[in-house]
Structures are given as C-alpha cells and as structure tokens.
Design a protein around this motif. Sequence first.
Motif, PDB file in Angstrom:
ATOM      1  N   SER A   1       0.814  -1.219   0.000  1.00 32.38           N
ATOM      2  CA  SER A   1       0.000   0.000   0.000  1.00 32.38           C
ATOM      3  C   SER A   1       0.844   1.265   0.000  1.00 32.38           C
ATOM      4  O   SER A   1       0.393   2.314  -0.466  1.00 32.38           O
ATOM      5  CB  SER A   1      -0.944   0.007   1.206  1.00 32.38           C
ATOM      6  N   ASP A   2       2.095   1.196   0.496  1.00 22.81           N
ATOM      7  CA  ASP A   2       2.967   2.370   0.467  1.00 22.81           C
ATOM      8  C   ASP A   2       3.810   2.439  -0.809  1.00 22.81           C
ATOM      9  O   ASP A   2       4.564   3.398  -1.005  1.00 22.81           O
ATOM     10  CB  ASP A   2       3.862   2.430   1.709  1.00 22.81           C
ATOM     11  N   GLY A   3       3.699   1.423  -1.678  1.00 23.23           N
ATOM     12  CA  GLY A   3       4.413   1.444  -2.941  1.00 23.23           C
ATOM     13  C   GLY A   3       5.890   1.139  -2.851  1.00 23.23           C
ATOM     14  O   GLY A   3       6.604   1.224  -3.854  1.00 23.23           O
ATOM     15  N   LEU A   4       6.374   0.732  -1.696  1.00 25.68           N
ATOM     16  CA  LEU A   4       7.811   0.512  -1.511  1.00 25.68           C
ATOM     17  C   LEU A   4       8.220  -0.956  -1.660  1.00 25.68           C
ATOM     18  O   LEU A   4       9.403  -1.252  -1.808  1.00 25.68           O
ATOM     19  CB  LEU A   4       8.247   1.028  -0.136  1.00 25.68           C
ATOM     20  N   THR A   5       7.257  -1.859  -1.607  1.00 26.03           N
ATOM     21  CA  THR A   5       7.544  -3.289  -1.693  1.00 26.03           C
ATOM     22  C   THR A   5       6.721  -3.908  -2.815  1.00 26.03           C
ATOM     23  O   THR A   5       5.533  -3.615  -2.959  1.00 26.03           O
ATOM     24  CB  THR A   5       7.206  -3.994  -0.368  1.00 26.03           C
ATOM     25  N   LEU A   6       7.360  -4.748  -3.602  1.00 30.72           N
ATOM     26  CA  LEU A   6       6.696  -5.466  -4.684  1.00 30.72           C
ATOM     27  C   LEU A   6       6.744  -6.959  -4.388  1.00 30.72           C
ATOM     28  O   LEU A   6       7.803  -7.511  -4.092  1.00 30.72           O
ATOM     29  CB  LEU A   6       7.396  -5.185  -6.015  1.00 30.72           C
ATOM     30  N   TYR A   7       5.576  -7.600  -4.471  1.00 30.17           N
ATOM     31  CA  TYR A   7       5.473  -9.045  -4.295  1.00 30.17           C
ATOM     32  C   TYR A   7       5.217  -9.679  -5.655  1.00 30.17           C
ATOM     33  O   TYR A   7       4.284  -9.279  -6.366  1.00 30.17           O
ATOM     34  CB  TYR A   7       4.337  -9.394  -3.333  1.00 30.17           C
ATOM     35  N   THR A   8       6.015 -10.667  -6.045  1.00 24.89           N
ATOM     36  CA  THR A   8       5.894 -11.284  -7.362  1.00 24.89           C
ATOM     37  C   THR A   8       5.710 -12.793  -7.238  1.00 24.89           C
ATOM     38  O   THR A   8       6.228 -13.417  -6.301  1.00 24.89           O
ATOM     39  CB  THR A   8       7.141 -11.022  -8.214  1.00 24.89           C
ATOM     40  N   THR A   9       4.982 -13.371  -8.191  1.00 22.80           N
ATOM     41  CA  THR A   9       4.880 -14.834  -8.239  1.00 22.80           C
ATOM     42  C   THR A   9       6.028 -15.381  -9.077  1.00 22.80           C
ATOM     43  O   THR A   9       6.282 -14.934 -10.188  1.00 22.80           O
ATOM     44  CB  THR A   9       3.538 -15.291  -8.830  1.00 22.80           C
TER      45      THR A   9
END
Length: 374
Positions: free
Chosen positions: A127-135
């Motif tokens: 939600s803060d745009g600082l972390t990306l989660y990828t499959t």
Amino acid sequence: MQPMAINNQRRKLLKSSLGAITLSPWLTACSSAPNSDKNAVLISCSRTANGHFGAVVADNEGNPIHSVPLPARGHGVAITPNGELAVAFARRPGNYMQLFNIKTGVSYPITPSMPNRYFYGHGVFSSDGLTLYTTEGEKETSQGVIGVYQLQGTQLIKVKEFSGFGIGPHEVIRVDNMTLAIGVGGVHTKGRVPLNLESMKPALVYLSTSSGEVLERVGLADHKLSIRHLSLMDDGRVLCGQQYRGEPEDGVPLIAVHRRGEALQQLNAEPEEWLRFNHYIASIAVLGDHVVATSPRGNCYGVWNLKNKQLIEIASLADASGVVVNSRDNLLPQWHISSGTGKVITRSENGEMVSHQTNVMWDNHWSQIPPTVI
C-alpha cells in the motif's frame, strides 16, 4: 479441442481481424512519445503484427498514449498506489520484469529473474508502494515462490522470498496491508508443458505479507481445476478464475468466490455454457453485484449475478482478453473489456455498452491507473 488447435484458431482470428486494421507508426515502432492531450487510465501488455511486444499506457477508450518496449511477451502489470510507476511481468515461464514511469513512458533497467527462478506473470505493490510481491517458481520443480522486492529509486532489489505454499503460483493480489492472496495453479511444468496433471494440487492461499506464513488454504473438489486469476471484492471476498486440465468434453465451473474461514463457492452455469469458455478464464473483475470474466480461448466473456451466482449472459468477443473496472474521473464505474483484435468495450453494470476499435493487440490483462496521474 486440443491446445494446438486452439492456438491455431486464435492466430487465424487475430490475423483476419488485423487485416482490416491499418497499422499505425506507433504499432510498428513499438514505442512512442507521450501524448499529453490524453489522460492515462489503463495499462496492458500488447503484441504487434511484426512480432514485437510492449506495455501500453492508454486513455479511457483504449487509445495508446505511449508504450514501453518489452524483450518478450508480457502478461500482468503492477502499478504503485500513487500512480507514478508500473512493472510489466514476463509471461510465464518468464525471465524479466520491466519497471517504467507511467506519465513519461521512460523505462528503467530490466530486472532479470534469478538463475534458478522463473517469473510467473503477476505481482502487486504494498500500500505504500515501496515493496513489490511477485509470483515466481523454481525452474526444476515449479515450487512456488513469492519474491519480495524493495523499490529503491528506480531499482527493484530482492530482499527475501516466501515459499512452502504450493506448486505453480500465478496471480497474487493484496487483500489488505497484512495479507496476500495467491492463485496456486498446482501444475509442475517444463517450459509450458504440464508434467503432473494427475497429482496436481491447486489452491487459493493467503499469506502474511511480513513473514510469508500460510494463513489459510482452500481448494476445490476437482483437483484438475487450476486456480489462476483473482479479483478482490469490496467486502473482502476473493473471486478466482480457473483453467481446467481435465477432459475436453467436461463442462465444469471455472469461477469461484471465497470468504475467509469458509469454503470456496462456485458460480453457476450449465455444462454447455461452461464449455463455451473453452476451459479457461483469463481476467475477472467485479462491479457492484456482477462479475465479468473473459476467455480468449473461448472468444467470449461472461456476466454473472453474484447475489444468486447465476450466469446471465455470454457475449462473443474474438480473443477476449483483459477486463478491469474504471472508477475514475467522477464517472459511473464501468468495465473496460479488451480484445487481442484491438476492440475495446466499455460496459456499465446495467448492460449499456460502447465499442471502440483501437490499433493495439491487447494481451490478457488490464490494470487501472490511479487518478493521481494526469
């Protein structure tokens, strides 16, 4: 119908549809200067007639504003909540993700997959745009991985991984700040060839964003229903679209809805109606009491009433691809439905439709850009 026949049919449809379209310099060049007279509303990956690939930033009608070249076919796109940056993911089994600026179209260095990993086509920002989660997945086993990346300036730096939740994850969405939902397909593949159809174990899995702990796991009675694409409802329920890996003549349900702590509940249609979708749901989006789901393999999209879980319409659309709800610009929320032949349909919940023809061969998914980008 066998997969090869399906693919050939889609190629013929695309070829015949594109024959009537005059290709613009934008399409053949695979990139363009931004058009500041249009508002950026939608992003999707695309294909071009001369074999190139790109991520397209488009206006409300699907007209391209600018594009970012991609080294190979893309799939899903993740957007930062402030609407400044986006990441296009390689189609599985992929080896890149491309970060770019939505407003300017400037792209940054490619983030490659680790040597023993594939990207599986989807990701989502915190939600803060600082972390990306990828499959992602292990190359030799297809064991699922959620890659956790920190956005540092214009670089994505992998800081940790979550694993141990299943084989072949596909789409990941953020349910809330503490929870991810993952469509775990359950299929071990070599390239795109399935190897474990008799023993596959698909599931809808919820993970902790901080620790990667499995918070909940649910499955369907038919283990050949590979759970793939997801959509979050306003009340926190998750819709999932499936790919059926069983017999071609089986007309099985391809969409289910889940509330935490309960069992998955399938949406309803007659077996012959499910067969119309050719065993595959590509994109799914909820608006009010209704859901739209697309099927490029079935050359159609369906509309269901979520109150009674009944199918109310199947609409023909050649190479039906992405669907997303646009709730921007003080307009009544509406679906945008795209096609690999360039057609874009805007549809309201009461069934009113407007159709536009664009010069973009849209791929399977669309994402809405937050209204902070002008």
